[in-house]
Write a protein that holds these residues in place. Structure first.
Motif, short mmCIF file in Angstrom:
data_model
loop_
_atom_site.label_atom_id
_atom_site.label_comp_id
_atom_site.label_asym_id
_atom_site.label_seq_id
_atom_site.Cartn_x
_atom_site.Cartn_y
_atom_site.Cartn_z
N LEU A 1 0.84 -1.20 0.00
CA LEU A 1 0.00 0.00 0.00
C LEU A 1 0.87 1.25 0.00
O LEU A 1 0.64 2.19 -0.75
CB LEU A 1 -0.92 0.00 1.23
N HIS A 2 1.87 1.24 0.86
CA HIS A 2 2.80 2.37 0.96
C HIS A 2 4.06 1.90 1.64
O HIS A 2 4.02 1.16 2.61
CB HIS A 2 2.17 3.51 1.77
N LEU A 3 5.19 2.32 1.13
CA LEU A 3 6.46 1.90 1.72
C LEU A 3 6.64 2.53 3.10
O LEU A 3 6.30 3.69 3.33
CB LEU A 3 7.62 2.30 0.82
N TRP A 4 7.18 1.73 4.03
CA TRP A 4 7.64 2.23 5.33
C TRP A 4 8.89 1.44 5.71
O TRP A 4 8.99 0.25 5.41
CB TRP A 4 6.58 2.09 6.42
N TRP A 5 9.82 2.11 6.36
CA TRP A 5 11.11 1.50 6.64
C TRP A 5 11.03 0.67 7.91
O TRP A 5 10.46 1.07 8.92
CB TRP A 5 12.17 2.60 6.78
N ALA A 6 11.65 -0.50 7.86
CA ALA A 6 11.71 -1.41 9.01
C ALA A 6 10.32 -1.72 9.55
O ALA A 6 10.10 -1.73 10.76
CB ALA A 6 12.60 -0.81 10.12
N ARG A 7 9.40 -2.01 8.68
CA ARG A 7 8.04 -2.39 9.09
C ARG A 7 8.09 -3.72 9.82
O ARG A 7 8.74 -4.67 9.38
CB ARG A 7 7.14 -2.50 7.85
N ARG A 8 7.39 -3.82 10.94
CA ARG A 8 7.38 -5.05 11.73
C ARG A 8 6.61 -6.15 11.01
O ARG A 8 5.56 -5.89 10.39
CB ARG A 8 6.75 -4.81 13.10
N PRO A 9 7.09 -7.40 11.08
CA PRO A 9 6.35 -8.51 10.45
C PRO A 9 4.96 -8.67 11.05
O PRO A 9 4.80 -8.66 12.28
CB PRO A 9 7.23 -9.73 10.75
N LEU A 10 3.98 -8.83 10.20
CA LEU A 10 2.60 -8.97 10.68
C LEU A 10 2.44 -10.22 11.53
O LEU A 10 1.72 -10.20 12.54
CB LEU A 10 1.64 -9.03 9.50
N ALA A 11 3.10 -11.30 11.15
CA ALA A 11 2.95 -12.56 11.90
C ALA A 11 3.42 -12.39 13.33
O ALA A 11 2.76 -12.86 14.27
CB ALA A 11 3.76 -13.66 11.20
#
Length: 617
Positions: free
Chosen positions: A40-50
């Motif tokens: 949807l939109h880039l974000w840095w160091a996004r946490r894993p959803l799992a």
């Protein structure tokens, strides 16, 4: 042992977790694209959803040892714990993010452990929104806050907007003609369908206006093909007085390394000209391409062989004498890519682009992560070609035109007008704003694949345009790929809109969500939420500096939709909870600025991110 009634119950996370399964699924997420929120939109160091899903579940569900009346022995407790582990192992799988049977089982366990009244979840450093999104998926009321307006917009798009319009049928004329045939618009599927429809209108309208800047490629057999990308090499003047050629700066002349379909660019020197002129031919097959002309230690002139220092290249760039030369054209083919030599038509067409607006804000003084200022590229406008600026401004302006069409169609579909999104509305005006938000996200994603920091991936696995942010920085790229927004490859508007549609179709929109711009140090809430967060990295990632790249386009697209969020020239920085030394005169321990007269005094004159301005200025 009898546990006193005053002792809080131990939660599963305090005892044990099936870490191997959680880690496996978290790692697997990196290869998932279709429908994943990171598209949807880039974000840095996004946490894993799992990982977020598992941690939230285990933080709310009681460990069996908290119920000795039900599980009196260690064996009974372990058996029940293993049952919960098996549920978590199913819960963390990507395929089960839309599996209502698994999700309902997890929600039932949470309700059982919270007396049927689970608390809301708050992430005060919400960033890319993984934690509040997964809280919402588990049936919890989700609250997200962040100082960064780009992060706030991402969270609104993920958790706040979809529940407002859950279960509604699309309002576009095409869907209205067929809506009687379908009554089961679940979740945000209706919204997704409208994003697809009005996104296509936006794309088609843009092609009418600027399609002439994206000519077809002529094939050797006389036919035509849609261009995927134009491959450019930056140039500087060779410092050798006996040469003086415009020397191309190229990392690699290889265009494709796919077995049986190898291709490379061959520089050809015309020595009859003075200074020598360099042009490019494209060779096919397993030949012997020249080595790249530039690296970490310097460059060399392909015309005379003279070594050239990076200092010379930097000085040429800072003097405004760095140019660009078309090296090759990549076009669509029936069974792969067509690599073609540049033509004057394509060079002249690129030169015709005359942007009416440019993002003239200075790039951050961040020598660690922003390398382009060393070479004279000091403003955000310098990161884009004129054609890219024309495309991005055209699409940004079309976001509001598309919004007006949505509003008109929503009113014709008998939706009450109401307030806009920022005013808390849920009628036609708010719905038009909502569609505009997702179209603006598509423009932002377009900007990621539409800069002179993009490169061409020439490896055997893929031949595509790589985005601007291969890592959390804006490096200097010598040869770059200029994507065609109207093609059907990575970086094109069709592909990017498809990503967003898939995300919306997978979102769980049952629980309420709210995202707001706020400072975590002064955040106050009436209710008592569970706080689950991943605070910013100490000095590793300059989120605010990096976010300016997207903010400039979001602000142009959505300043009237969210004037309170996009009311500053750039992203707020001085209150950001990071210890980046370049922001504090090289001193990590320096205190942030204090408030004077109600406004923040910035530590450096360049930090204009807090100056209140009109949304349209």
């Amino acid at each position: 042992m009898t546990i006193p009634t005053t002792m809080p119950k131990r939660k599963l996370i305090e005892v044990a977790l099936p870490l191997e399964a959680i880690n496996k699924e978290s790692a697997r997420e990196k290869s998932i694209r279709h429908g994943h929120p990171n598209t949807l939109h880039l974000w840095w160091a996004r946490r894993p959803l799992a990982a977020c899903r598992a941690v939230l579940f285990a933080s709310l569900v009681d460990d069996p040892s908290s119920h000795p009346d039900k599980f009196p022995t260690e064996e009974a407790q372990d058996e029940e714990r293993q049952r919960l582990f098996r549920l978590i192992e199913e819960l963390v799988k990507w395929e089960n993010t839309t599996n209502e049977k698994v999700l309902n089982a997890a929600r039932a366990e949470i309700l059982k452990s919270t007396g049927g009244n689970p608390p809301p979840v708050l992430d005060p450093f919400a960033g890319g929104g993984s934690i509040p999104l997964e809280a919402q998926r588990l049936g919890l009321e989700a609250h997200a806050s962040d100082l960064n307006p780009v992060a706030v917009l991402i969270n609104k798009a993920l958790i706040e907007i979809p529940p407002k319009f859950a279960g509604r049928a699309p309002i576009n004329p095409e869907a209205q003609r067929h809506t009687i045939k379908r009554q089961d618009w679940r979740g945000a599927q209706g919204l997704a369908e409208d994003v697809r429809y009005y996104g296509k209108w936006m794309r088609d309208e843009a092609e009418k206006r600027i399609g002439h800047l994206y000519p077809k490629a002529k094939l050797p057999d006389g036919g035509e093909a849609t261009v995927i990308a134009w491959l450019w090499a930056r140039t500087v003047t060779c410092p050798n007085p006996a040469c003086g050629a415009q020397m191309p700066l190229v990392r690699s002349f290889v265009l494709s390394s796919k077995k049986g379909k190898e291709a490379y660019a061959e520089p050809v020197i015309d020595r009859e000209q003075q200074p020598p002129r360099i042009r490019f031919e494209v060779k096919s097959g397993a030949g012997a391409p020249k080595e790249g002309t530039v690296g970490r230690k310097g460059a060399y002139c392909v015309a005379c062989g003279s070594p050239v220092s990076l200092d010379h290249i930097r000085s040429e760039g800072r003097a405004g004498r760095m140019g660009a030369q078309l090296m090759a054209v990549v076009a669509e083919g029936d069974r792969g890519r067509n690599y073609l030599a540049p033509t004057q038509e394509h060079v002249y067409t690129a030169a015709e682009a005359k942007p009416e607006w440019k993002p003239e804000a200075d790039l951050p003084h961040n020598p660690r992560d922003f390398k382009t200022p060393n070479y004279g590229m000091r403003t955000f406008a310098d990161l884009f070609t004129p054609r890219q600026l024309v495309a991005l401004t055209t699409f940004s302006d079309l976001v509001q035109e598309a919004r007006d069409k949505v509003l008109q169609d929503a009113l014709e579909a008998h939706m009450p007008e109401g307030e806009g999104l920022e005013g808390g509305g849920s009628g036609a005006r708010a719905y038009a704003d909502a569609v505009a938000v997702y179209l603006a996200c598509a423009v932002d994603r377009m900007s990621e694949y539409c800069s002179t920091v993009c490169t061409w991936a020439n490896n055997p696995q893929m031949e595509i345009v790589r985005g601007t942010f291969a890592r959390q920085a804006l490096p200097m790229m010598w040869d770059y790929a200029e994507a065609n927004m109207f093609a059907s490859s990575t970086g094109s508007v069709d592909i990017l809109l498809g990503w967003i549609e898939k995300v919306l179709n997978r979102l769980n929109s049952q629980a309420k969500g709210m995202a707001q711009q706020d400072n975590a140090a002064t955040l106050h809430r009436d209710e008592t939420p569970i706080i689950s967060t991943d605070p910013p990295y100490y000095d590793n990632i300059g989120y605010a500096d990096l976010s300016d790249y997207f903010y400039i386009w979001l602000r142009r697209s959505l300043a009237n939709t969210y004037p309170s969020i996009f009311g500053t020239l750039l992203v707020p920085k001085s209150q950001e909870l990071v210890a980046t030394p370049y922001r504090f005169d090289g001193n990590k321990t320096k205190q942030p600025p204090t408030k004077v007269g109600g406004f923040e005094r910035a530590t450096e004159s360049r930090d204009t991110g807090h100056r209140p301005v009109s949304p349209l200025s």
